[in-house]
Design a protein around this motif. Structure first.
Motif, mmCIF file in Angstrom:
data_model
loop_
_atom_site.group_PDB
_atom_site.id
_atom_site.type_symbol
_atom_site.label_atom_id
_atom_site.label_comp_id
_atom_site.label_asym_id
_atom_site.label_seq_id
_atom_site.Cartn_x
_atom_site.Cartn_y
_atom_site.Cartn_z
ATOM 1 N N LEU A 16 47.496 30.730 41.400
ATOM 2 C CA LEU A 16 46.434 30.543 42.400
ATOM 3 C C LEU A 16 45.876 31.883 42.878
ATOM 4 N N LEU A 17 46.776 32.842 43.112
ATOM 5 C CA LEU A 17 46.323 34.168 43.535
ATOM 6 C C LEU A 17 45.448 34.809 42.469
ATOM 7 N N ALA A 18 45.912 34.747 41.209
ATOM 8 C CA ALA A 18 45.172 35.363 40.116
ATOM 9 C C ALA A 18 43.829 34.692 39.913
ATOM 10 N N ALA A 19 43.781 33.357 40.071
ATOM 11 C CA ALA A 19 42.511 32.650 39.914
ATOM 12 C C ALA A 19 41.489 33.136 40.934
ATOM 13 N N SER A 20 41.937 33.371 42.178
ATOM 14 C CA SER A 20 41.004 33.858 43.202
ATOM 15 C C SER A 20 40.521 35.263 42.855
ATOM 16 N N VAL A 21 41.390 36.085 42.269
ATOM 17 C CA VAL A 21 40.999 37.437 41.866
ATOM 18 C C VAL A 21 39.989 37.384 40.721
ATOM 19 N N ILE A 22 40.212 36.477 39.761
ATOM 20 C CA ILE A 22 39.269 36.341 38.645
ATOM 21 C C ILE A 22 37.885 35.975 39.173
ATOM 22 N N GLU A 23 37.832 35.080 40.156
ATOM 23 C CA GLU A 23 36.544 34.714 40.747
ATOM 24 C C GLU A 23 35.895 35.928 41.415
ATOM 25 N N GLY A 24 36.715 36.742 42.090
ATOM 26 C CA GLY A 24 36.186 37.957 42.694
ATOM 27 C C GLY A 24 35.689 38.948 41.662
ATOM 28 N N LEU A 25 36.414 39.057 40.546
ATOM 29 C CA LEU A 25 35.991 39.955 39.469
ATOM 30 C C LEU A 25 34.666 39.505 38.865
ATOM 31 N N ARG A 26 34.533 38.195 38.650
ATOM 32 C CA ARG A 26 33.300 37.685 38.025
ATOM 33 C C ARG A 26 32.103 37.857 38.965
ATOM 34 N N ALA A 27 32.352 37.841 40.265
ATOM 35 C CA ALA A 27 31.258 38.060 41.212
ATOM 36 C C ALA A 27 30.743 39.497 41.126
ATOM 37 N N GLN A 28 31.635 40.442 40.836
ATOM 38 C CA GLN A 28 31.252 41.857 40.799
ATOM 39 C C GLN A 28 30.979 42.371 39.393
#
Length: 393
Positions: A16-28
């Protein structure tokens, strides 16, 4: 910029933590490619899973030993692929035994490494800081006090907040949660969380049920909600219930892929929580609930922990995360021999009935919630992408 980012998460919380980070990465960095070892939440966010997360999921030392050949195969397979196809940056999410070893090897080969979720060196085995310093280019930590520890030890660090603090609302909707569960809005409700491991059900379950029996003698109308993490834990708990029946107890079990854990429904609806030490206690704090924290280790597991850590007890006087974060025994901790049914019942009764105490706890937990509430995905992604533009530090 089209960075390739290696990632490893080895358990559901890390997924779950990593999924939220992936979403943050894709935003940037919309074109970034994230691949490695991960679970369903990461894959839903667009992660390329070379190996499934359950390849790393183990339950205790005995299980780890039994599965050692598979763990080694996964480790060397992923490591060798990353050494051939070097990512711009590697991100290890929790799972320190696996990830720190991998991070050290990749960093030696010139790959910048980020570790997300600091091992609890503030409680156990502080000497691990030397391994972290050698393995990690940049540390991402969930709690504000950890930032000072790593900075003092010369490890680059960013405090990114705890993702749960954004997912759980600042103001719990108790009435709405009770309506959803079909509960009387005026009932007295206790959420009872004996843990997600078989050993926790076995060791804490009977004590918690006997405490609930005592509480029902004081209030026959008490509603006891017990969320179950999966069908196996439910079957184990139901076996205990047949021996130690608790009238009015309701077992809750949500779908494995539910967006919201069923434990959150129980906690939000409750007046108070009786919980095994772990992430559930932080969740209960974010729901602003007075609680009683408990834990019991078997003699064999206690000896094994003492042998592995070289410590008889943690460095800090607290075990429960809310107390660690507040640096105070804000809520009671009843551990080992102190976790008697009578003591658990007495402490839970106060949590259920002492209104001024509950209001003070809610005030302190609200301040804690605000402190932990950060844009974790964006902060983590920014630090990771900065490392992707660097050589090994």
């Amino acid at each position: 910029m089209n960075p390739r980012i290696g990632m490893v998460a080895g358990e559901p919380s890390g997924d779950l933590l990593a999924a939220s980070v992936i979403e943050g990465l894709r935003a940037q960095a919309p074109d970034c490619v994230c691949a490695g070892i991960g679970g369903p939440a990461m894959q839903a966010a667009g992660f390329d899973a070379w190996y499934p997360m359950h390849a790393l999921t183990v339950f205790g030392y005995a299980d780890a030993f039994k599965r050692l050949p598979g763990l080694l195969s996964t480790y060397f397979g992923a490591r060798n692929r990353w050494l051939r196809e070097r990512p711009a940056v590697f991100v290890g999410v929790d799972a320190p035994d696996f990830n720190l070893r991998l991070e050290q090897r990749l960093r030696q080969a010139g790959v910048p490494t980020v570790h997300f979720v600091g091992p609890s060196i503030w409680a156990w085995r502080y000497e691990r800081i030397h391994k972290i310093r050698a393995a990690v280019s940049h540390m991402l930590v969930l709690f504000p006090f950890e930032e000072e520890i790593y900075r003092k030890e010369g490890v680059p660090v960013t405090y990114v907040g705890h993702p749960l603090a954004r997912r759980i609302p600042l103001q719990p909707d108790v009435a709405g949660a009770r309506r959803a569960l079909g509960l009387d809005p005026g009932a007295r409700v206790l959420a009872l969380l004996p843990g997600s491991r078989a050993s926790e059900i076995r060791l804490l379950g009977p004590r918690f049920l006997q405490a609930a029996q005592r509480l029902l003698q004081r209030d026959p109308g008490l509603v006891v909600l017990v969320p179950m993490v999966n069908a196996q834990r439910r079957a184990e708990f139901e076996a205990l219930l047949r021996r130690l029946p608790v009238p009015g107890l309701r077992l809750l079990q949500g779908a494995a892929d539910a967006a919201r854990p069923v434990a959150w429904d129980a906690m939000e609806a409750a007046d108070a929580v009786l919980a095994a030490s772990g992430t559930a206690t932080l969740e209960a704090a974010l729901f602003k609930k007075p609680m009683v924290i408990s834990y019991v280790l078997s003699p064999a597991m206690r000896r094994l922990m003492e042998w592995k850590s070289g410590q008889a007890r943690p460095y800090v006087p607290w075990v429960g995360l809310p107390n660690v974060l507040l640096r105070d025994f804000a809520v009671p901790e009843l551990l080992q021999d102190e976790a008697t049914p009578a003591a658990l019942a007495d402490a839970a009764w106060r949590a259920l009935t002492d209104a001024p105490y509950a209001q003070d706890i809610a005030r302190r937990f609200t301040a804690l919630h605000q402190d932990l509430r950060r844009d974790t995905p964006a902060l983590a992604a920014r630090a990771i992408l900065e490392q992707a533009g660097h050589g090994a530090g």
